[in-house]
Design an enzyme around this catalytic site. Structure first.
Site, short mmCIF file in Angstrom:
data_model
loop_
_atom_site.label_atom_id
_atom_site.label_comp_id
_atom_site.label_asym_id
_atom_site.label_seq_id
_atom_site.Cartn_x
_atom_site.Cartn_y
_atom_site.Cartn_z
N SER A 52 -38.18 38.91 -19.05
CA SER A 52 -38.21 38.41 -17.68
C SER A 52 -36.83 37.96 -17.23
O SER A 52 -36.10 37.32 -17.99
CB SER A 52 -39.19 37.24 -17.59
N TYR A 94 -40.39 43.96 -22.71
CA TYR A 94 -40.21 43.32 -21.40
C TYR A 94 -39.45 42.01 -21.60
O TYR A 94 -39.80 41.22 -22.47
CB TYR A 94 -41.60 43.03 -20.81
N THR A 113 -39.06 37.94 -9.89
CA THR A 113 -38.45 38.32 -11.18
C THR A 113 -38.20 39.82 -11.19
O THR A 113 -38.74 40.56 -10.38
CB THR A 113 -39.39 37.99 -12.36
N HIS A 138 -49.16 30.51 -12.67
CA HIS A 138 -47.98 31.35 -12.46
C HIS A 138 -47.89 32.03 -11.10
O HIS A 138 -46.83 32.52 -10.72
CB HIS A 138 -47.92 32.41 -13.56
#
Length: 614
Positions: A446, A444, A457, A330
């Site tokens: 994204s 959360y 992001t 990532h």
């Protein structure tokens, strides 16, 4: 076309710190956990040190127009993290099966997906890959008429034409890291390595490593029949799994892995490791079929640790029955870049496959072309692999993944009611958690900021005063509100959620801004400001519900692990006529019960929208 020759975007917006004129704080989002002390800390920070840091951030940003204010700190955040990247960072997306059943043979699908991946790479490097466009007003900009008109506008002005109709070509600066790239473990902070000159593919089978060139001397893609032959040769190799499978090492703590990698280099593995690091990507050929969706998720998210190289930019995984997925590292990039690759490869491999099930492999001697990599291991490395395996097995056994498909409806019905499909999914998670645990928690979601140059992001904060009020009305007081009142609450949640999503996508969220101010304070050697030490700040960043959505005709299911030990990792998609939810947890939470509560919440929402009393 909006693209520059370098693969970036002409005129792409520059992501600046939000609220340039002032520093603002998200009171509505923190409702329920703000105390008098927190409010005082906010005011003090806003008028004092925070104001100074913000002015510095804005000044720094103005001096660096070539990038966004968040890009450097965000790379640092990922690359400095010392936790294992497995579960903590790497997510997966699995492909839908090929619509033609006989093309789902492992060898056929591996060949076709590899060939399509290479075609994507060639298109990308030739500068011919059109950017995705983020449409704020799709009725005006996402039309054939607009696309025809914009092609007639000189390239230097095309961005302004798009901007006038609220269309933003997405940043493509991450894309080059898709190929020939690896995250290298280093003490304290990892590095990203890319070598675009290399022509070979890395293939893993039973924990054994193989490489062969997929480009010829002139840089042309190898003939499909030759790739077919080489993959057939690898699949027919009955070498057992090594006694000490090297692939466990990238699942270790990053500093531990950095030390063991140095040991590998010192022990005569420099050239072999370079082949691994510089390969186009890692193709993983698993020796077993997939039994169900939970097995699919576990296999593609972490597997057994033997047959992946988690540090590669991505692993293309293909099971014995042709089930396929991408597991990606990532730090180098986000879901937008990977999903674009994913969609294009699925479309190309299914609509214009390079080989058919009847195809014969080329009559080549693959034993002279395919190189099996051998690693020299000493006692230190063997002990390191053994320990890594023990940690890997223990961690993976603690993870539960399960999924549901809500079949009563999806986007089509919700849009008829003028309700945001994403808002409904997020509201269902709030209702479910309240029903299961009697509280609401930090959440959360994204959101990509790829509409900006080097954007990464932003966080959408779906838990709000509106979702809290609506969830409590549904869960705790269903008989005290009329259907119309409940419908109005859903509409309020939808409206506010749309506002939050738009703000986040256009760089007006608060999470990255506060993150950048904190990063700047640390870079200046300042003591951590009191504002960041407040329990409310810690609580809002302990994201018990971590959620992400990727909906595409190519995606079967996707997922990731929770980001905190007492959290849920919620991957979901709202499709035309159904809603899918794939959730993970550690023992502190119960996935099955949570999914039953999500299903109940969605049922209640649809009942209300259809005018039925609860």
């Amino acid at each position: 076309m909006f693209q520059s020759p370098e693969g970036g975007l002409l005129g792409v917006s520059h992501l600046c710190p939000p609220e340039e004129a002032s520093l603002s704080f998200p009171h509505a989002h923190l409702s329920g956990i703000i105390t008098g002390t927190t409010e005082q800390l906010c005011r003090t920070f806003q008028s004092g040190l925070g104001k100074e840091l913000h002015a510095q951030l804005v000044a720094q940003d103005k001096q660096n127009k070539h990038t966004s204010y968040i890009s450097g700190p965000w790379f640092d955040m990922y690359l400095s993290a010392r936790d294992s990247i497995v579960l903590n960072f790497n997510p997966f997306m699995s492909f839908n099966p090929d619509p033609k059943p006989d093309y789902n043979n492992q060898l056929i699908r591996a060949t076709n997906l590899t060939m399509s991946a290479m075609r994507f790479m060639k298109t990308l490097r030739a500068g011919l890959l059109e950017p995705e466009v983020f449409h704020l007003n799709p009725a005006k900009s996402d039309t054939d008429t607009f696309k025809r008109l914009i092609r007639l506008v000189p390239s230097a002005l095309s961005w302004y034409g798009a901007y006038m109709v609220n269309a933003y070509p997405l940043d493509m600066s991450q894309y080059f890291r898709l190929f020939n790239s690896t995250r290298l473990p280093k003490p304290g902070r990892d590095e990203l390595f890319t070598d675009e000159k290399e022509k070979h593919l890395l293939v893993l089978r039973n924990g054994n490593f193989y490489v062969f060139d997929v480009l010829d001397h002139d840089g042309n893609i190898l003939k499909a029949a030759e790739v077919h032959a080489h993959l057939k040769y690898i699949l027919s190799d009955n070498s057992p799994t090594p006694e000490f499978p090297l692939a466990y090492l990238p699942s270790e703590n990053r500093d531990t892995w950095a030390g063991l990698r140095q040991e590998l280099l010192n022990n005569g593995n420099k050239e072999t490791l370079r082949k691994v690091d510089s390969a186009m990507f890692c193709l993983c050929l698993d020796g077993f079929p997939i039994t169900d969706l939970a097995h699919l998720s576990h296999t593609m998210l972490h597997g057994d640790g033997v047959n992946r190289w988690f540090d590669k930019s991505f692993n293309l995984i293909i099971a014995k029955d042709g089930n396929a997925a991408v597991n990606f590292e990532h730090s180098w990039g986000d879901g937008v870049a990977v999903l674009r690759f994913f969609n294009e490869v699925f479309k190309d491999s299914t609509q214009t496959p390079a080989i058919t099930p009847q195809a014969q492999p080329a009559p080549v001697d693959s034993s002279k072309v395919v190189q099996k990599l051998d690693f020299r291991l000493n006692d230190t490395l063997k002990a390191g692999i053994t320990k890594a395996k023990e940690k890997f097995d223990s961690t993976m056994q603690s993870l539960t993944i399960d999924s549901i498909q809500f079949e009563r409806g999806g986007k089509e019905i919700l849009k008829k009611h003028k309700i945001s499909p994403d808002a409904v999914a997020q509201l269902s998670f709030q209702m479910a958690f309240l029903r299961q645990y009697g509280q609401t928690v930090a959440t959360y979601e994204s959101c990509s900021t790829a509409a900006f140059k080097h954007g990464r992001t932003e966080t959408v904060r779906p838990a709000s005063v509106f979702t809290k009020k609506c969830s409590e009305a549904f869960v705790r007081e269903p008989s005290q509100n009329s259907t119309d009142q409940l419908k109005e609450m859903i509409a309020q949640c939808s409206k506010y959620h749309n506002q939050l999503t738009k703000e986040a996508a256009m760089g007006q969220g608060f999470d990255r801004h506060l993150f950048a101010l904190r990063y700047l304070a640390a870079a200046e050697g300042l003591k951590l400001p009191e504002f960041y030490q407040d329990p409310a700040y810690g609580q809002i960043n302990h994201n018990i519900l971590s959620t992400s959505t990727l909906t595409s005709p190519a995606v079967n299911i996707g997922g990731f692990a929770p980001v905190v030990p007492d959290g849920f990792g919620v991957g979901y998609g709202v499709h035309d006529n159904w809603i899918g939810c794939n959730v993970s947890s550690y023992p502190a939470r119960n996935v099955r019960d949570f999914l039953q509560c999500v299903n109940k919440a969605l049922g209640d929402i649809f009942d209300v929208l259809e005018g039925k009393p609860l």
